[in-house]
Design a protein around this motif. Structure first.
Motif, PDB file in Angstrom:
ATOM      1  N   ASP A 163       0.983  -1.180   0.050  1.00  0.00           N
ATOM      2  CA  ASP A 163      -0.079   0.051   0.072  1.00  0.00           C
ATOM      3  C   ASP A 163       0.891   1.328  -0.026  1.00  0.00           C
ATOM      4  O   ASP A 163       0.336   2.192  -0.089  1.00  0.00           O
ATOM      5  N   VAL A 164       2.247   1.053   0.085  1.00  0.00           N
ATOM      6  CA  VAL A 164       3.033   2.242   0.165  1.00  0.00           C
ATOM      7  C   VAL A 164       3.759   2.362  -1.255  1.00  0.00           C
ATOM      8  O   VAL A 164       4.270   1.417  -1.840  1.00  0.00           O
ATOM      9  N   ARG A 165       3.659   3.553  -1.870  1.00  0.00           N
ATOM     10  CA  ARG A 165       4.141   4.084  -3.126  1.00  0.00           C
ATOM     11  C   ARG A 165       5.560   4.584  -2.609  1.00  0.00           C
ATOM     12  O   ARG A 165       5.561   5.859  -2.611  1.00  0.00           O
ATOM     13  N   VAL A 166       6.762   3.784  -2.887  1.00  0.00           N
ATOM     14  CA  VAL A 166       7.942   4.352  -2.479  1.00  0.00           C
ATOM     15  C   VAL A 166       8.383   5.380  -3.571  1.00  0.00           C
ATOM     16  O   VAL A 166       8.443   4.975  -4.705  1.00  0.00           O
ATOM     17  N   LEU A 167       8.968   6.329  -3.156  1.00  0.00           N
ATOM     18  CA  LEU A 167       9.234   7.557  -4.095  1.00  0.00           C
ATOM     19  C   LEU A 167      10.924   7.842  -4.158  1.00  0.00           C
ATOM     20  O   LEU A 167      11.182   8.038  -5.339  1.00  0.00           O
ATOM     21  N   GLY A 168      11.502   7.383  -3.189  1.00  0.00           N
ATOM     22  CA  GLY A 168      12.907   7.620  -3.047  1.00  0.00           C
ATOM     23  C   GLY A 168      13.623   7.524  -1.856  1.00  0.00           C
ATOM     24  O   GLY A 168      13.003   7.565  -0.889  1.00  0.00           O
ATOM     25  N   LEU A 169      14.797   7.591  -1.688  1.00  0.00           N
ATOM     26  CA  LEU A 169      15.646   7.915  -0.454  1.00  0.00           C
ATOM     27  C   LEU A 169      16.041   9.250  -0.209  1.00  0.00           C
ATOM     28  O   LEU A 169      16.580  10.086  -1.238  1.00  0.00           O
ATOM     29  N   LEU A 170      16.319   9.714   1.162  1.00  0.00           N
ATOM     30  CA  LEU A 170      16.688  11.011   1.470  1.00  0.00           C
ATOM     31  C   LEU A 170      18.303  10.790   1.893  1.00  0.00           C
ATOM     32  O   LEU A 170      18.755   9.538   1.968  1.00  0.00           O
ATOM     33  N   ASP A 171      18.960  11.676   2.094  1.00  0.00           N
ATOM     34  CA  ASP A 171      20.402  11.573   2.578  1.00  0.00           C
ATOM     35  C   ASP A 171      20.213  10.699   4.153  1.00  0.00           C
ATOM     36  O   ASP A 171      19.320  10.711   4.750  1.00  0.00           O
ATOM     37  N   ASP A 172      21.555  10.006   4.358  1.00  0.00           N
ATOM     38  CA  ASP A 172      21.444   9.294   5.610  1.00  0.00           C
ATOM     39  C   ASP A 172      21.795  10.243   6.690  1.00  0.00           C
ATOM     40  O   ASP A 172      22.201  11.484   6.546  1.00  0.00           O
ATOM     41  N   PHE A 173      21.189  10.088   7.961  1.00  0.00           N
ATOM     42  CA  PHE A 173      21.262  10.777   9.128  1.00  0.00           C
ATOM     43  C   PHE A 173      22.064   9.747  10.112  1.00  0.00           C
ATOM     44  O   PHE A 173      21.566   8.587  10.275  1.00  0.00           O
ATOM     45  N   ARG A 174      22.968  10.368  11.204  1.00  0.00           N
ATOM     46  CA  ARG A 174      23.301   9.930  12.090  1.00  0.00           C
ATOM     47  C   ARG A 174      22.462  10.172  13.652  1.00  0.00           C
ATOM     48  O   ARG A 174      22.282  11.355  13.755  1.00  0.00           O
ATOM     49  N   THR A 175      22.048   9.206  14.258  1.00  0.00           N
ATOM     50  CA  THR A 175      21.471   9.572  15.567  1.00  0.00           C
ATOM     51  C   THR A 175      22.753   9.861  16.611  1.00  0.00           C
ATOM     52  O   THR A 175      23.873   9.144  16.456  1.00  0.00           O
ATOM     53  N   GLN A 176      22.458  10.869  17.378  1.00  0.00           N
ATOM     54  CA  GLN A 176      23.487  11.252  18.425  1.00  0.00           C
ATOM     55  C   GLN A 176      23.635  10.316  19.603  1.00  0.00           C
ATOM     56  O   GLN A 176      24.956   9.818  19.817  1.00  0.00           O
TER      57      GLN A 176
END
Length: 196
Positions: free
Chosen positions: A88-101
């Motif tokens: 049911d999800v239409r995947v559009l693409g990926l954003l930049d990676d993020f690091r949790t602190q």
């Protein structure tokens, strides 16, 4: 909007984090349309989870080897947490990676459109409730900016967004800021040039 985002995410060069020792995770940034306006879906994490108790986040979690791709992790975790079926999800693409602190995760955000309304099924051990916010509210500069947040006796400075009584901060706010920046660029017709 959906086609513009899909094409914009498809042509940009994504920033990845290659730092050793980080645990890979992925989240879904779910978008939906209601009364002709785009909205963003968040979850409020329960007090029973190990990390980020009671915080507002996107559905997601740690990658498993069987997932294969980051998109699969985000879709699996979204199904486990709030009951949205992957198909049911239409995947559009990926954003930049993020690091949790505080928890040393490398998080890959996956942008996708979901149907709405939807028969959500919340995993009450992990999710307290679903929160939805109009994209226009989040884009309004008066509702977000650099701020200091005190959590657990520690001060964190960074992007903070406010919606009603809800405060969105930390990695979720950084992911949201990246998405909103991209959307602003795409809506002004500059996205494909600035991210090549």
């Amino acid at each position: 909007m959906e086609m513009l985002l899909k094409s914009g995410l498809g042509v940009r060069t994504r920033k990845t984090i290659e730092e050793a020792g980080l645990q890979q995770a992925a989240v879904l940034l779910p978008l939906f349309t209601l009364d002709g306006a785009c909205h963003v879906l968040f979850i409020k994490r329960s007090r029973k989870v190990e990390h980020h108790k009671g915080e507002i986040s996107f559905p997601g979690g740690i990658c498993e080897e069987s997932d294969g791709r980051r998109e699969n992790t985000a879709l699996r975790e979204t199904r486990e947490e709030i009951g949205i079926l992957p198909e049911d999800v239409r995947v559009l693409g990926l954003l930049d990676d993020f690091r949790t602190q505080s928890t040393s995760y490398r998080v890959t955000p996956v942008v996708g459109f979901i149907p709405y309304p939807y028969p959500f099924v919340l995993n009450r051990r992990e999710v307290e409730k679903i929160i939805t916010a109009p994209l226009a509210h989040l884009l309004d500069a008066g509702n977000g900016g650099e701020e200091e947040v005190i959590r657990g006796g520690k001060a964190y400075r960074g992007h903070v967004y406010r919606y009603g009584r809800h405060v969105i901060w930390g990695a979720t706010a950084r992911i949201l800021a990246g998405f909103l920046t991209l959307w602003n660029e795409l809506s002004r017709g500059r996205g494909s040039q600035s991210h090549r």
